[in-house]
Design an enzyme around this catalytic site. Structure first.
Site, PDB file in Angstrom:
ATOM      1  N   GLU A 144       0.853  -1.183   0.000  1.00 51.11           N
ATOM      2  CA  GLU A 144       0.000   0.000   0.000  1.00 51.11           C
ATOM      3  C   GLU A 144       0.897   1.244   0.000  1.00 51.11           C
ATOM      4  O   GLU A 144       1.875   1.288   0.759  1.00 51.11           O
ATOM      5  CB  GLU A 144      -0.914   0.058   1.235  1.00 51.11           C
ATOM      6  CG  GLU A 144      -1.981   1.122   1.080  1.00 51.11           C
ATOM      7  CD  GLU A 144      -3.009   1.155   2.227  1.00 51.11           C
ATOM      8  OE1 GLU A 144      -4.112   1.626   2.018  1.00 51.11           O
ATOM      9  OE2 GLU A 144      -2.686   0.687   3.323  1.00 51.11           O
ATOM     10  N   GLY A 278       2.912   1.675  11.059  1.00 54.61           N
ATOM     11  CA  GLY A 278       2.708   0.952  12.306  1.00 54.61           C
ATOM     12  C   GLY A 278       2.363  -0.498  11.998  1.00 54.61           C
ATOM     13  O   GLY A 278       2.905  -1.431  12.585  1.00 54.61           O
ATOM     14  N   ALA A 279       1.445  -0.667  11.043  1.00 56.50           N
ATOM     15  CA  ALA A 279       1.020  -2.003  10.653  1.00 56.50           C
ATOM     16  C   ALA A 279       0.303  -1.917   9.316  1.00 56.50           C
ATOM     17  O   ALA A 279      -0.084  -0.832   8.877  1.00 56.50           O
ATOM     18  CB  ALA A 279       0.080  -2.586  11.709  1.00 56.50           C
ATOM     19  N   MET A 280       0.129  -3.077   8.667  1.00 55.97           N
ATOM     20  CA  MET A 280      -0.497  -3.106   7.344  1.00 55.97           C
ATOM     21  C   MET A 280      -1.442  -4.287   7.242  1.00 55.97           C
ATOM     22  O   MET A 280      -1.077  -5.419   7.544  1.00 55.97           O
ATOM     23  CB  MET A 280       0.599  -3.194   6.266  1.00 55.97           C
ATOM     24  CG  MET A 280       0.080  -3.331   4.855  1.00 55.97           C
ATOM     25  SD  MET A 280      -0.872  -1.849   4.343  1.00 55.97           S
ATOM     26  CE  MET A 280      -2.058  -2.596   3.242  1.00 55.97           C
ATOM     27  N   HIS A 314      -7.444  -2.431  14.805  1.00 56.29           N
ATOM     28  CA  HIS A 314      -7.520  -1.581  13.610  1.00 56.29           C
ATOM     29  C   HIS A 314      -7.300  -2.415  12.344  1.00 56.29           C
ATOM     30  O   HIS A 314      -8.115  -2.393  11.424  1.00 56.29           O
ATOM     31  CB  HIS A 314      -6.478  -0.462  13.721  1.00 56.29           C
ATOM     32  CG  HIS A 314      -6.395   0.444  12.533  1.00 56.29           C
ATOM     33  ND1 HIS A 314      -6.991   1.689  12.509  1.00 56.29           N
ATOM     34  CD2 HIS A 314      -5.803   0.298  11.329  1.00 56.29           C
ATOM     35  CE1 HIS A 314      -6.766   2.260  11.343  1.00 56.29           C
ATOM     36  NE2 HIS A 314      -6.037   1.435  10.601  1.00 56.29           N
ATOM     37  N   GLU A 315      -6.203  -3.155  12.327  1.00 56.77           N
ATOM     38  CA  GLU A 315      -5.883  -3.915  11.107  1.00 56.77           C
ATOM     39  C   GLU A 315      -6.893  -5.036  10.881  1.00 56.77           C
ATOM     40  O   GLU A 315      -7.220  -5.369   9.746  1.00 56.77           O
ATOM     41  CB  GLU A 315      -4.455  -4.478  11.163  1.00 56.77           C
ATOM     42  CG  GLU A 315      -3.361  -3.448  11.432  1.00 56.77           C
ATOM     43  CD  GLU A 315      -3.386  -2.230  10.516  1.00 56.77           C
ATOM     44  OE1 GLU A 315      -3.889  -2.350   9.380  1.00 56.77           O
ATOM     45  OE2 GLU A 315      -2.918  -1.153  10.962  1.00 56.77           O
ATOM     46  N   HIS A 318      -9.888  -3.745   9.171  1.00 53.73           N
ATOM     47  CA  HIS A 318      -9.653  -3.605   7.727  1.00 53.73           C
ATOM     48  C   HIS A 318      -9.938  -4.904   6.963  1.00 53.73           C
ATOM     49  O   HIS A 318     -10.151  -4.857   5.750  1.00 53.73           O
ATOM     50  CB  HIS A 318      -8.194  -3.244   7.465  1.00 53.73           C
ATOM     51  CG  HIS A 318      -7.860  -1.788   7.566  1.00 53.73           C
ATOM     52  ND1 HIS A 318      -8.596  -0.807   6.935  1.00 53.73           N
ATOM     53  CD2 HIS A 318      -6.842  -1.147   8.191  1.00 53.73           C
ATOM     54  CE1 HIS A 318      -8.025   0.379   7.179  1.00 53.73           C
ATOM     55  NE2 HIS A 318      -6.964   0.197   7.943  1.00 53.73           N
TER      56      HIS A 318
HETATM   57  N1  BES Z   1      -3.239   0.900   5.900  1.00 52.32           N
HETATM   58  C1  BES Z   1      -2.504   1.490   6.951  1.00 52.32           C
HETATM   59  C2  BES Z   1      -1.019   1.468   6.760  1.00 52.32           C
HETATM   60  C3  BES Z   1      -0.524   2.284   5.594  1.00 52.32           C
HETATM   61  C4  BES Z   1      -0.859   3.595   5.463  1.00 52.32           C
HETATM   62  C5  BES Z   1       0.284   1.730   4.667  1.00 52.32           C
HETATM   63  C6  BES Z   1      -0.405   4.314   4.383  1.00 52.32           C
HETATM   64  C7  BES Z   1       0.739   2.450   3.589  1.00 52.32           C
HETATM   65  C8  BES Z   1       0.381   3.750   3.434  1.00 52.32           C
HETATM   66  C9  BES Z   1      -2.810   0.804   8.284  1.00 52.32           C
HETATM   67  O1  BES Z   1      -4.070   0.250   8.374  1.00 52.32           O
HETATM   68  C10 BES Z   1      -2.740   1.861   9.356  1.00 52.32           C
HETATM   69  O2  BES Z   1      -3.565   2.713   9.370  1.00 52.32           O
HETATM   70  N2  BES Z   1      -1.757   1.775  10.232  1.00 52.32           N
HETATM   71  C11 BES Z   1      -1.543   2.717  11.293  1.00 52.32           C
HETATM   72  C12 BES Z   1      -1.822   2.137  12.627  1.00 52.32           C
HETATM   73  C13 BES Z   1      -3.242   2.290  13.037  1.00 52.32           C
HETATM   74  C14 BES Z   1      -3.500   1.649  14.369  1.00 52.32           C
HETATM   75  C15 BES Z   1      -3.711   3.717  13.059  1.00 52.32           C
HETATM   76  C16 BES Z   1      -0.093   3.123  11.234  1.00 52.32           C
HETATM   77  O3  BES Z   1       0.631   2.547  10.436  1.00 52.32           O
HETATM   78  O4  BES Z   1       0.302   4.019  11.964  1.00 52.32           O
HETATM   79 ZN    ZN Z   2      -5.605   1.582   8.689  1.00 54.13          ZN
END
Ligand code: BES
Ligand code: ZN
Length: 876
Positions: A144, A278-280, A314-315, A318
């Site tokens: 992503e 943070g995570a994907m 959160h993940e 999704h």
């Molecule tokens: N989909 C995102 C990660 C992401 C964002 C990947 C933009 C590539 C580009 C993921 O679901 C996300 O939102 N992660 C957050 C953590 C969440 C608990 C708010 C993050 O990575 O900080």
């Molecule tokens: Zn997210």
């Protein structure tokens, strides 16, 4: 004349839209199924790929265009009608596209593209990349938003959903993880490698595909019959137990809530040593940075536990919002991120009610409202076509604002009605794509309430409304709405209005005799506000709070007589969430010149005994802002400090030392009070206590309560010497668990002694700090009141070294941090520097930062005198 002009304008417009859409693929070729065989070589950091794509042509074509980046094509052919014809490949690196030209026209209908190619395992934390530990290399992915094209040529847009049949060829002894379960694992003839094949996936978008190769070990569990694993590098796997139990709880919770079962054959969660976000939410195999999945339950602070729980929730949200149902295009990325941001709190609140999630949420809403009240903001749904524009969409608007708007609508409809709307929306678009309208139409149909009007007004208009109430007259309450800006200089340009569900908490004397003295039994009532001026019919009451539970996405301003009563009753008759909202409103009105810093400080004095850590945290943030943005002489700083000390140091002492079995909120409150007393309060006794706690915890982490220890460490570092610096620098790489390493690293950015700060900055760009952490480290140095001047100069002087460490999003963190300056000359300096040193995906962040500096300059001018006079009246 007029016609010719508008023709010209029209053709200009279409040129503009053509070029901004130039990176979009044509709709005439649709992929249906990918078969992928990838062979990574972790030593040479390369990989080879064999791919076939089943696609359908809606019309005859002699060229086919798809996405690819940093891919070397070896051979490309198309087969149809039992024959195969070769393609000539032309690459366009700027568009990240490859064009396949065929010597003859391919008829409409089904074809197969056969592609062999090679690629590189990069060091940029995106695409197919290398992650390293002291022991070995790993090959992992992060796709992503637009980086699947770096691992395999593909139709890399969210609406081109297809099924995937993936095989990874890996070294003997290495493991391979992908979206689905392993269906075949066979040694290659050379016996040095084995080929791992995964079950065919459901229809999904390319950005959700994942491959992970190396030595991962896992803890296993299950929930509702779905196997769940928490995986990490071998030395860290023991720390996955907490996240695993969170995931078990959350999976069952979501199965029940959505009424749609988790669809994958398994769920893996994998901590990756080098990870940018943070995570994907890769479908069926969620990747994490180590600190967001792993923790040592015995030694983790409440905050660290809450963070892991929330990231997991959160993940996992999704997997429904995003993976099963995906936004049609990135302009609506809030359908993914806003939803997950709203949803994540539900299962965690149910799992750990003692964590007080709703207070966290409403505290967050205040920050979002401030962000959205800047002159530079954007609509929730916004144009995003290039990869940089798409990456800029992952901001406080897609997450915070969209999440807050969903919460407001849910609160208005009632949880069960809203849940049914969510179910209807998901069920209608499973394994497919959706738009904003699809969501609010489903909610409107289920509830028979004007959700479409409400949501459209918040999704398609930038900014937020301010509700200005008049005096209560019998049962009539006059109210006006207009767009709110934090800086009084910015005036609403048009008469924008929102359709707002306003929920009141009725306080004071009501006709039914409810005195409102008990925060919980007070009455609540919601009404829709849509005109710019309106009279609401409230039950007779002497006063009321116009944002019950703090769930409305708006600011409020009351007539004096109501505001004064609210302040008097805040401590006893408002909930912590409502106090957070009142504090947020008063603070925002002060910034906008509609209230004063004295009024804000009087409100703080009225609730200085608050037992909610979230309320104290909000107060602390604002007091620090007063200190760094409004205070203008050392004398005033001393006075403010003395006031904070008098109000909060005795509370810290009174709360006493940690006791076994204490509630999390008590542990967090103690830490918040210490931070206020030893930070802004500059209380020497508290500072030396923080030092003692730190000595103990560094010697034996289990000897101190961890929430307090984490806070004490920061205070000790802020006041620390070279010996502590050395100790923390070592701990930042050698401490046993990820949290302790991260805490030590963060603390290094807090040392105020210039020589130590210089060492910290050198360390950040030395290559010894992982790239995933470097930008955040530098940004925190630039945000610190006492470290920012040196840090910003250092970043400018050493820009080459800094950029060598920057990840895709890292540059924007640094740009954003410059918004914490507060003088006119810094605006020019920041503008000029970033004009000469371009940072990707940071255009809006830079505009916001400049805006923020200007706002601060105006704020100081407006409130300086008011603060001075208030402080002089506080003298004992
Ligand atoms: N989909 C995102 C990660 C992401 C964002 C990947 C933009 C590539 C580009 C993921 O679901 C996300 O939102 N992660 C957050 C953590 C969440 C608990 C708010 C993050 O990575 O900080
Ligand atoms: Zn997210």
């Amino acid at each position: 004349m007029r016609n010719r002009f508008s023709c010209l304008l029209l053709s200009l417009l279409s040129l503009v839209s053509l070029s901004s859409h130039a990176q979009r693929l044509p709709q005439t070729v649709k992929p249906e199924h990918y078969t992928l065989k990838l062979t990574p070589d972790l030593k040479s950091a390369t990989f080879t790929g064999k791919e076939s794509i089943d696609a359908v042509l809606s019309e005859p074509a002699s060229t086919i265009t798809l996405n690819s980046a940093e891919i070397k094509f070896l051979n490309v052919a198309a087969s149809f009608d039992g024959k195969s014809i070769p393609a000539k490949v032309t690459e366009d690196a700027s568009k990240q596209q490859a064009k396949f030209d065929f010597a003859q026209k391919i008829p409409a209908g089904k074809i197969k593209l056969e592609i062999s190619y090679t690629g590189i395992l990069n060091n940029e934390l995106r695409g197919f990349y290398l992650s390293k530990t002291a022991k070995r290399n790993y090959a992992v992915t992060q796709f992503e938003s637009t980086d699947a094209r770096r691992a395999f040529p593909c139709f890399d847009e969210p609406a081109f959903k297809a099924t995937f049949d993936i095989t990874l060829v890996v070294d003997k002894g290495d493991t391979a993880i992908s979206n689905t379960n392993v269906v075949k694992d066979e040694p290659l003839p050379d016996a040095a490698r084995h080929a791992v094949t995964f079950a065919v996936t459901p229809r999904m978008s390319t950005y959700l595909v994942v491959f992970l190769v190396g030595d991962f070990q896992c803890l296993s569990g299950s929930s509702d019959g779905v196997p769940i694993r928490a995986c990490a590098t071998p030395d860290q796997v023991q720390y996955g137990a907490f996240a695993l139990s969170a995931a078990e709880y959350v999976l069952h919770y979501y199965n029940t809530y959505f009424g749609i079962k988790y669809p994958m054959p398994k769920l893996d969660m994998i901590a990756i040593p080098d990870f940018e976000a943070g995570a994907m939410e890769n479908f069926g195999a969620i990747t994490y940075r180590e600190t967001d999945l792993l923790l040592d339950s015995k030694h983790a602070s409440v905050g660290a536990q809450r963070r892991v729980g929330l990231v997991v929730a959160h993940e996992m949200a999704h997997q429904w919002f995003g993976d099963m149902v995906t936004m049609q295009w990135w302009d609506n990325v809030w359908l993914n991120e806003g939803f997950a941001n709203w949803m994540e709190n539900k299962p965690i609140e149910a799992w750990k009610p003692e964590w007080n999630m709703t207070q966290e949420v409403i505290g967050g809403t205040q920050d979002t409202l401030d962000l959205d009240a800047q002159h530079i903001t954007r609509t929730i749904r916004a144009k995003a076509d290039t990869p940089d524009e798409i990456n800029e969409m992952f901001d406080g608007i897609s997450y915070g604002k969209a999440g807050a708007v969903l919460l407001m609508v849910e609160n208005y409809l009632g949880e069960e009605t809203f849940r049914q709307g969510v179910h209807k929306y998901l069920a209608a678009h499973l394994y497919s794509n959706a738009t904003a309208e699809d969501f609010w139409s489903a909610q409107t149909e289920v509830s028979h309430k004007p959700v479409d009007k409400i949501m459209d007004s918040f999704v398609s208009q930038a900014g937020e409304p301010l509700l200005t109430f008049g005096s209560i007259d019998g049962s009539v309450l006059p109210v006006e709405q207009q767009r709110f800006f934090l800086n009084a200089k910015n005036k609403p340009e048009t008469a924008e209005t929102w359709t707002i569900p306003v929920c009141f908490k009725i306080l004071g004397n009501t006709s039914d005799g409810n005195s409102g003295s008990d925060g919980n039994s007070s009455k609540e009532k919601c009404e829709i506000l849509s005109a710019s001026r309106q009279s609401l019919t409230s039950p007779p009451a002497s006063f009321l709070f116009a944002n019950a539970k703090g769930k409305g996405y708006y600011r409020t301003s009351y007539p004096d007589e109501i505001y004064r009563k609210l302040v008097q009753h805040a401590a006893n008759d408002l909930s912590p969430e409502e106090r957070l909202s009142l504090l947020g409103d008063t603070w925002a009105l002060m910034q906008a010149g509609k209230s004063t810093v004295a009024a804000y400080l009087d409100l703080v004095a009225a609730i200085d005994n608050d037992s909610s850590p979230e309320v104290i945290d909000s107060v602390r943030a604002s007091l620090n802002a007063i200190d760094s943005q409004i205070v203008s002489t050392p004398e005033e700083r001393k006075q403010l400090s003395a006031w904070v000390r008098v109000h909060f140091a005795p509370r810290y002492k009174k709360i006493g030392s940690p006791q076994p079995g204490e509630a999390p909120s008590q542990r967090e409150l103690r830490a918040e009070l210490l931070l206020l007393a030893a930070g802004l309060g500059d209380d020497q006794e508290s500072i030396s206590e923080a030092r003692t706690i730190t000595e103990h915890s560094l010697a034996d982490p289990s000897s101190v309560e961890n929430t307090l220890a984490g806070t004490a460490l920061g205070i000790a570092a802020r006041n620390g010497d070279g010996a502590l610096f050395n100790q923390l620098q070592k701990a930042s790489t050698t401490a046993p668990n990820p949290q302790s390493r991260a805490e030590a690293l963060h603390a290094l950015a807090l040392f105020r002694d210039p020589a130590l700060e210089k060492r910290a900055l050198d360390y950040a760009v030395s290559g010894q700090v992982r790239n995933q952490d470097a930008a955040g480290f530098l940004a925190s140095e630039i945000r610190g009141r006492d470290t920012r001047n040196l840090a910003w100069q250092y970043v400018q002087d050493n820009w080459d070294k800094v950029t060598a460490q920057l990840t895709e999003f890292g540059g924007a963190y640094i740009v954003g941090a410059t918004g914490s300056f507060c003088s006119a000359d810094r605006v020019d300096e920041v503008t000029n520097f970033f004009a000469q040193h371009k940072v990707a995906a940071s255009a809006r962040t830079l505009a916001r930062a400049r805006d923020q500096i200007n706002d601060c300059v105006d704020l100081r001018k407006a409130q300086e005198a008011n603060l001075k006079s208030w402080l002089s009246k506080q003298q004992p």
